[in-house]
Design a protein around this motif. Structure first.
Motif, PDB file in Angstrom:
ATOM      1  N   GLY A  89     -18.933  -9.491  22.081  1.00  0.00           N
ATOM      2  CA  GLY A  89     -19.940 -10.376  21.043  1.00  0.00           C
ATOM      3  C   GLY A  89     -20.119  -9.722  19.724  1.00  0.00           C
ATOM      4  O   GLY A  89     -20.886 -10.308  18.989  1.00  0.00           O
ATOM      5  N   TYR A  90     -19.387  -8.619  19.607  1.00  0.00           N
ATOM      6  CA  TYR A  90     -19.255  -8.045  18.266  1.00  0.00           C
ATOM      7  C   TYR A  90     -18.688  -8.981  17.186  1.00  0.00           C
ATOM      8  O   TYR A  90     -17.508  -9.501  17.550  1.00  0.00           O
ATOM      9  CB  TYR A  90     -19.038  -6.636  18.128  1.00  0.00           C
ATOM     10  N   ALA A  91     -19.054  -9.064  16.046  1.00  0.00           N
ATOM     11  CA  ALA A  91     -18.297  -9.812  14.916  1.00  0.00           C
ATOM     12  C   ALA A  91     -17.008  -9.131  14.788  1.00  0.00           C
ATOM     13  O   ALA A  91     -16.752  -8.015  14.756  1.00  0.00           O
ATOM     14  CB  ALA A  91     -19.166  -9.754  13.820  1.00  0.00           C
ATOM     15  N   ALA A  92     -16.045 -10.226  14.301  1.00  0.00           N
ATOM     16  CA  ALA A  92     -14.763  -9.977  14.095  1.00  0.00           C
ATOM     17  C   ALA A  92     -14.508  -8.721  13.172  1.00  0.00           C
ATOM     18  O   ALA A  92     -13.782  -7.918  13.062  1.00  0.00           O
ATOM     19  CB  ALA A  92     -13.698 -11.180  13.735  1.00  0.00           C
ATOM     20  N   GLY A  93     -15.121  -8.982  11.824  1.00  0.00           N
ATOM     21  CA  GLY A  93     -15.092  -8.011  10.772  1.00  0.00           C
ATOM     22  C   GLY A  93     -15.715  -6.687  11.209  1.00  0.00           C
ATOM     23  O   GLY A  93     -14.884  -5.576  10.797  1.00  0.00           O
ATOM     24  N   GLU A  94     -16.878  -6.493  11.965  1.00  0.00           N
ATOM     25  CA  GLU A  94     -17.204  -5.463  12.565  1.00  0.00           C
ATOM     26  C   GLU A  94     -16.529  -4.637  13.579  1.00  0.00           C
ATOM     27  O   GLU A  94     -16.028  -3.504  13.355  1.00  0.00           O
ATOM     28  CB  GLU A  94     -18.698  -5.643  13.088  1.00  0.00           C
ATOM     29  N   VAL A  95     -15.679  -5.469  14.398  1.00  0.00           N
ATOM     30  CA  VAL A  95     -14.599  -4.942  15.305  1.00  0.00           C
ATOM     31  C   VAL A  95     -13.506  -4.248  14.504  1.00  0.00           C
ATOM     32  O   VAL A  95     -13.082  -3.348  14.757  1.00  0.00           O
ATOM     33  CB  VAL A  95     -14.474  -5.982  16.224  1.00  0.00           C
ATOM     34  N   LYS A  96     -12.928  -4.935  13.483  1.00  0.00           N
ATOM     35  CA  LYS A  96     -12.000  -4.591  12.772  1.00  0.00           C
ATOM     36  C   LYS A  96     -12.264  -3.317  12.199  1.00  0.00           C
ATOM     37  O   LYS A  96     -11.297  -2.434  11.908  1.00  0.00           O
ATOM     38  CB  LYS A  96     -11.531  -5.697  11.661  1.00  0.00           C
ATOM     39  N   ASP A  97     -13.204  -3.258  11.481  1.00  0.00           N
ATOM     40  CA  ASP A  97     -13.486  -2.011  10.676  1.00  0.00           C
ATOM     41  C   ASP A  97     -13.816  -0.736  11.623  1.00  0.00           C
ATOM     42  O   ASP A  97     -13.320   0.305  11.448  1.00  0.00           O
ATOM     43  CB  ASP A  97     -15.070  -2.208   9.894  1.00  0.00           C
ATOM     44  N   VAL A  98     -14.451  -1.088  12.772  1.00  0.00           N
ATOM     45  CA  VAL A  98     -14.538  -0.020  13.874  1.00  0.00           C
ATOM     46  C   VAL A  98     -13.174   0.386  14.508  1.00  0.00           C
ATOM     47  O   VAL A  98     -12.817   1.470  14.497  1.00  0.00           O
ATOM     48  CB  VAL A  98     -15.351  -0.494  15.023  1.00  0.00           C
ATOM     49  N   MET A  99     -12.187  -0.645  14.750  1.00  0.00           N
ATOM     50  CA  MET A  99     -11.102  -0.210  15.183  1.00  0.00           C
ATOM     51  C   MET A  99     -10.316   0.711  14.158  1.00  0.00           C
ATOM     52  O   MET A  99      -9.502   1.455  14.596  1.00  0.00           O
ATOM     53  CB  MET A  99     -10.199  -1.412  15.476  1.00  0.00           C
ATOM     54  N   GLY A 100     -10.537   0.432  12.904  1.00  0.00           N
ATOM     55  CA  GLY A 100      -9.866   1.488  12.019  1.00  0.00           C
ATOM     56  C   GLY A 100     -10.191   2.734  11.936  1.00  0.00           C
ATOM     57  O   GLY A 100      -9.786   3.512  11.774  1.00  0.00           O
ATOM     58  N   THR A 101     -11.828   2.767  11.961  1.00  0.00           N
ATOM     59  CA  THR A 101     -12.456   4.061  11.921  1.00  0.00           C
ATOM     60  C   THR A 101     -12.169   4.753  13.261  1.00  0.00           C
ATOM     61  O   THR A 101     -11.860   6.177  13.179  1.00  0.00           O
ATOM     62  CB  THR A 101     -13.869   3.782  12.120  1.00  0.00           C
ATOM     63  N   ILE A 102     -12.101   4.228  14.523  1.00  0.00           N
ATOM     64  CA  ILE A 102     -11.739   4.965  15.758  1.00  0.00           C
ATOM     65  C   ILE A 102     -10.442   5.357  15.817  1.00  0.00           C
ATOM     66  O   ILE A 102     -10.024   6.424  16.566  1.00  0.00           O
ATOM     67  CB  ILE A 102     -12.315   4.225  17.036  1.00  0.00           C
ATOM     68  N   PHE A 103      -9.470   4.489  15.563  1.00  0.00           N
ATOM     69  CA  PHE A 103      -8.101   4.385  15.995  1.00  0.00           C
ATOM     70  C   PHE A 103      -7.211   4.828  14.749  1.00  0.00           C
ATOM     71  O   PHE A 103      -5.900   4.872  14.765  1.00  0.00           O
ATOM     72  CB  PHE A 103      -7.673   3.536  16.621  1.00  0.00           C
TER      73      PHE A 103
END
Length: 132
Positions: A89-103
């Motif tokens: 349920g995390y927002a799409a924009g938040e997921v995108k940002d997190v994915m860039g940070t983590i991976f």
């Protein structure tokens, strides 16, 4: 700590076997044994999406905290972490940002691009091709 960990793991298994809800078990492990939320979820051996949902909804963890947990502790791939964060349920924009940070900044989600249907093609030297 090792004895507490072993007892907490046994308790998690017992309550799963009798049908208790995973989120309730995780809360009980944290409140009773002093486990961290992340350890409690680990003891439950859940899939990525259910683990992410419990960490988010039960313990208020951020998308970045959950994403790092799934990658570092769970060993999940980038696509599995992406799916789990979205499914939790995390927002799409938040997921995108997190994915860039983590991976890494080069991380891009997989996108299916539909190919157009070609009715016919005229190719010199080969001739006419229908319904490719």
């Amino acid at each position: 700590k090792q004895n507490v960990t072993a007892v907490a793991q046994e308790a998690a298994k017992f309550f799963q076997d009798v049908g208790a809800q995973s989120a309730d078990i995780a809360k009980g492990l944290v409140n009773t044994f002093g486990s961290t939320a992340e350890d409690a979820v680990k003891y439950l051996n859940l899939g990525a999406t259910e683990a992410a949902a419990i960490l988010k909804n039960t313990f208020g963890r951020s998308a970045e905290q959950v994403g790092k947990y799934l990658k570092d502790v769970g060993g999940y791939t980038d696509s599995a972490v992406n799916t789990a964060l979205s499914g939790a349920g995390y927002a799409a924009g938040e997921v995108k940002d997190v994915m860039g940070t983590i991976f890494g900044g080069s991380w891009l989600p997989h996108v299916d691009i539909p190919l157009p249907h070609i009715d016919h093609v005229d190719v010199p030297l080969i001739g006419h091709i229908d319904d490719y």
